[in-house]
Design a protein around this motif. Structure first.
Motif, PDB file in Angstrom:
ATOM      1  N   ASP A  36     -20.893 -75.642  -3.013  1.00 59.60           N
ATOM      2  CA  ASP A  36     -21.438 -76.904  -2.529  1.00 59.60           C
ATOM      3  C   ASP A  36     -22.259 -77.602  -3.615  1.00 59.60           C
ATOM      4  OD1 ASP A  36     -21.393 -78.555  -0.102  1.00 59.60           O
ATOM      5  OD2 ASP A  36     -23.575 -78.388  -0.224  1.00 59.60           O
ATOM      6  N   CYS A  37     -23.007 -76.835  -4.411  1.00 60.91           N
ATOM      7  CA  CYS A  37     -23.767 -77.405  -5.515  1.00 60.91           C
ATOM      8  C   CYS A  37     -22.822 -78.081  -6.507  1.00 60.91           C
ATOM      9  CB  CYS A  37     -24.586 -76.319  -6.204  1.00 60.91           C
ATOM     10  SG  CYS A  37     -25.515 -76.889  -7.654  1.00 60.91           S
ATOM     11  N   GLU A  38     -21.736 -77.409  -6.884  1.00 58.28           N
ATOM     12  CA  GLU A  38     -20.764 -77.991  -7.823  1.00 58.28           C
ATOM     13  C   GLU A  38     -20.184 -79.290  -7.269  1.00 58.28           C
ATOM     14  OE1 GLU A  38     -19.617 -77.115 -10.920  1.00 58.28           O
ATOM     15  OE2 GLU A  38     -20.994 -75.442 -11.076  1.00 58.28           O
ATOM     16  N   LEU A  39     -19.856 -79.305  -5.984  1.00 59.22           N
ATOM     17  CA  LEU A  39     -19.251 -80.499  -5.377  1.00 59.22           C
ATOM     18  C   LEU A  39     -20.213 -81.675  -5.315  1.00 59.22           C
ATOM     19  CD1 LEU A  39     -17.299 -78.895  -2.401  1.00 59.22           C
ATOM     20  CD2 LEU A  39     -16.321 -79.959  -4.443  1.00 59.22           C
ATOM     21  N   ARG A  40     -21.487 -81.408  -5.062  1.00 60.27           N
ATOM     22  CA  ARG A  40     -22.435 -82.494  -4.808  1.00 60.27           C
ATOM     23  C   ARG A  40     -23.340 -82.844  -5.989  1.00 60.27           C
ATOM     24  NH1 ARG A  40     -22.761 -83.250   0.863  1.00 60.27           N
ATOM     25  NH2 ARG A  40     -21.704 -81.586   1.988  1.00 60.27           N
ATOM     26  N   CYS A  41     -23.495 -81.945  -6.944  1.00 60.86           N
ATOM     27  CA  CYS A  41     -24.514 -82.149  -7.970  1.00 60.86           C
ATOM     28  C   CYS A  41     -23.981 -82.414  -9.378  1.00 60.86           C
ATOM     29  CB  CYS A  41     -25.434 -80.934  -8.033  1.00 60.86           C
ATOM     30  SG  CYS A  41     -26.312 -80.613  -6.484  1.00 60.86           S
ATOM     31  N   ARG A  42     -22.712 -82.212  -9.624  1.00 62.46           N
ATOM     32  CA  ARG A  42     -22.183 -82.431 -10.964  1.00 62.46           C
ATOM     33  C   ARG A  42     -22.323 -83.892 -11.349  1.00 62.46           C
ATOM     34  NH1 ARG A  42     -16.619 -79.393 -11.924  1.00 62.46           N
ATOM     35  NH2 ARG A  42     -17.254 -79.751 -14.051  1.00 62.46           N
ATOM     36  N   LYS A  43     -22.850 -84.151 -12.520  1.00 55.92           N
ATOM     37  CA  LYS A  43     -23.031 -85.515 -13.003  1.00 55.92           C
ATOM     38  C   LYS A  43     -21.909 -85.820 -13.990  1.00 55.92           C
ATOM     39  CE  LYS A  43     -26.534 -88.422 -15.251  1.00 55.92           C
ATOM     40  NZ  LYS A  43     -25.918 -89.602 -15.123  1.00 55.92           N
ATOM     41  N   PRO A  44     -21.086 -86.849 -13.699  1.00 53.94           N
ATOM     42  CA  PRO A  44     -19.995 -87.178 -14.610  1.00 53.94           C
ATOM     43  C   PRO A  44     -20.515 -87.814 -15.899  1.00 53.94           C
ATOM     44  CG  PRO A  44     -20.078 -88.752 -12.823  1.00 53.94           C
ATOM     45  CD  PRO A  44     -21.113 -87.704 -12.528  1.00 53.94           C
ATOM     46  N   CYS A  45     -19.722 -87.687 -16.955  1.00 52.67           N
ATOM     47  CA  CYS A  45     -20.052 -88.313 -18.229  1.00 52.67           C
ATOM     48  C   CYS A  45     -18.771 -88.891 -18.830  1.00 52.67           C
ATOM     49  CB  CYS A  45     -20.697 -87.319 -19.188  1.00 52.67           C
ATOM     50  SG  CYS A  45     -19.795 -85.770 -19.385  1.00 52.67           S
ATOM     51  N   PHE A  46     -18.945 -89.858 -19.687  1.00 57.47           N
ATOM     52  CA  PHE A  46     -17.817 -90.557 -20.283  1.00 57.47           C
ATOM     53  C   PHE A  46     -18.000 -90.612 -21.792  1.00 57.47           C
ATOM     54  CE2 PHE A  46     -18.525 -92.101 -16.021  1.00 57.47           C
ATOM     55  CZ  PHE A  46     -17.274 -91.923 -15.456  1.00 57.47           C
ATOM     56  N   PRO A  47     -16.891 -90.699 -22.539  1.00 56.69           N
ATOM     57  CA  PRO A  47     -17.009 -90.700 -24.000  1.00 56.69           C
ATOM     58  C   PRO A  47     -17.728 -91.942 -24.508  1.00 56.69           C
ATOM     59  CG  PRO A  47     -14.747 -91.120 -23.333  1.00 56.69           C
ATOM     60  CD  PRO A  47     -15.516 -90.798 -22.098  1.00 56.69           C
ATOM     61  N   GLY A  48     -18.421 -91.764 -25.598  1.00 55.03           N
ATOM     62  CA  GLY A  48     -19.103 -92.871 -26.249  1.00 55.03           C
ATOM     63  C   GLY A  48     -20.374 -93.244 -25.527  1.00 55.03           C
ATOM     64  N   ARG A  49     -21.395 -93.493 -26.289  1.00 58.90           N
ATOM     65  CA  ARG A  49     -22.673 -93.888 -25.695  1.00 58.90           C
ATOM     66  C   ARG A  49     -23.102 -95.212 -26.315  1.00 58.90           C
ATOM     67  NH1 ARG A  49     -25.345 -88.171 -24.528  1.00 58.90           N
ATOM     68  NH2 ARG A  49     -23.435 -87.211 -23.931  1.00 58.90           N
ATOM     69  N   SER A  50     -22.134 -96.123 -26.457  1.00 58.23           N
ATOM     70  CA  SER A  50     -22.390 -97.401 -27.104  1.00 58.23           C
ATOM     71  C   SER A  50     -22.611 -98.495 -26.072  1.00 58.23           C
ATOM     72  CB  SER A  50     -21.200 -97.769 -27.990  1.00 58.23           C
ATOM     73  OG  SER A  50     -20.066 -97.991 -27.176  1.00 58.23           O
ATOM     74  N   GLU A  51     -22.906 -99.703 -26.556  1.00 58.54           N
ATOM     75  CA  GLU A  51     -23.081-100.851 -25.666  1.00 58.54           C
ATOM     76  C   GLU A  51     -21.821-101.102 -24.843  1.00 58.54           C
ATOM     77  OE1 GLU A  51     -25.917-102.590 -25.068  1.00 58.54           O
ATOM     78  OE2 GLU A  51     -26.850-101.068 -26.334  1.00 58.54           O
ATOM     79  N   ALA A  52     -20.637-100.791 -25.398  1.00 54.32           N
ATOM     80  CA  ALA A  52     -19.377-101.008 -24.686  1.00 54.32           C
ATOM     81  C   ALA A  52     -19.304-100.166 -23.422  1.00 54.32           C
ATOM     82  CB  ALA A  52     -18.193-100.683 -25.591  1.00 54.32           C
ATOM     83  N   ASN A  53     -20.031 -99.055 -23.392  1.00 51.02           N
ATOM     84  CA  ASN A  53     -20.014 -98.170 -22.229  1.00 51.02           C
ATOM     85  C   ASN A  53     -21.266 -98.329 -21.366  1.00 51.02           C
ATOM     86  OD1 ASN A  53     -17.534 -96.967 -22.827  1.00 51.02           O
ATOM     87  ND2 ASN A  53     -18.516 -95.615 -24.311  1.00 51.02           N
ATOM     88  N   ALA A  54     -21.994 -99.428 -21.560  1.00 52.88           N
ATOM     89  CA  ALA A  54     -23.213 -99.654 -20.788  1.00 52.88           C
ATOM     90  C   ALA A  54     -22.905 -99.616 -19.297  1.00 52.88           C
ATOM     91  CB  ALA A  54     -23.834-100.998 -21.164  1.00 52.88           C
ATOM     92  N   GLY A  55     -23.764 -98.983 -18.552  1.00 58.25           N
ATOM     93  CA  GLY A  55     -23.583 -98.880 -17.108  1.00 58.25           C
ATOM     94  C   GLY A  55     -22.858 -97.624 -16.679  1.00 58.25           C
TER      95      GLY A  55
END
Length: 186
Positions: A36-55
């Motif tokens: 249940d922790c894995e299903l509800r608590c995992r925080k997704p992440c996406f490549p790149g931490r630039s202005e293009a990926n803002a939000g």
């Protein structure tokens, strides 16, 4: 919503809401609690931490993206793990080293329980990594392997044994380094 159901290690019934912790396995959660922790608590992440990926969500300080979904991203993991483990892909290893790195060189050695990988281009600096059982199987260059041996390996000889579940490899003739015994997988 920042909570998972803690079943106290029991079945999916009669649980209590617990605040999210992640990665769940680092907090000793097992069974349905971990699921249940894995299903509800995992925080997704996406490549790149630039202005293009803002939000887009990024990992909090002290964590990195595991890129388990390939180049499209993955989930945040704690920096507490070793950045050079077999279960990390090249992108996740790179993000781990970038987000979790502690720089080191001859003048600024690593803390006890870690070594300098000396992986910078000139081999004179690098980042601290957790000690590992085998310095030569960790994909290290000669400088990193040398610092790993010096800071992490237990020397042995006929007078100084390695103890239970370890053996002396005698790589240096009458002396060597203690290595862990592994069970036969067959």
């Amino acid at each position: 919503d920042g909570f998972f159901c803690g079943f106290g290690g029991g079945a999916f019934e009669d649980g209590l809401c617990e605040p999210c912790v992640y990665p769940c396995r680092d907090f000793g959660l097992v069974g349905d609690d971990a699921v249940d922790c894995e299903l509800r608590c995992r925080k997704p992440c996406f490549p790149g931490r630039s202005e293009a990926n803002a939000g887009q969500p990024v990992c909090a300080e002290g964590s990195f993206c595991n890129f388990e979904d390939g180049p499209d991203g993955g989930f945040c993991e704690s920096c507490g793990r070793h950045c050079r483990t077999a279960d990390l892909t090249a992108p996740s290893t790179a993000d781990c080293r970038h987000e979790c790195a502690v720089s080191c060189d001859i003048a600024s050695p690593c803390l006890t329980g870690s070594f300098c990988d000396y992986a910078d281009a000139d081999g004179k600096a690098g980042v601290c990594e957790s000690c590992t059982d085998s310095c030569h199987q960790a994909g290290l260059g000669p400088e990193g392997a040398g610092d790993c041996e010096k800071r992490c390996m237990v020397m042995c000889d006929d007078a100084n044994s390695c103890g239970d579940e370890a053996f002396c490899n005698y790589d240096y003739g009458n002396a060597g380094i203690c290595e862990t015994c592994y069970a036969d997988p067959a």
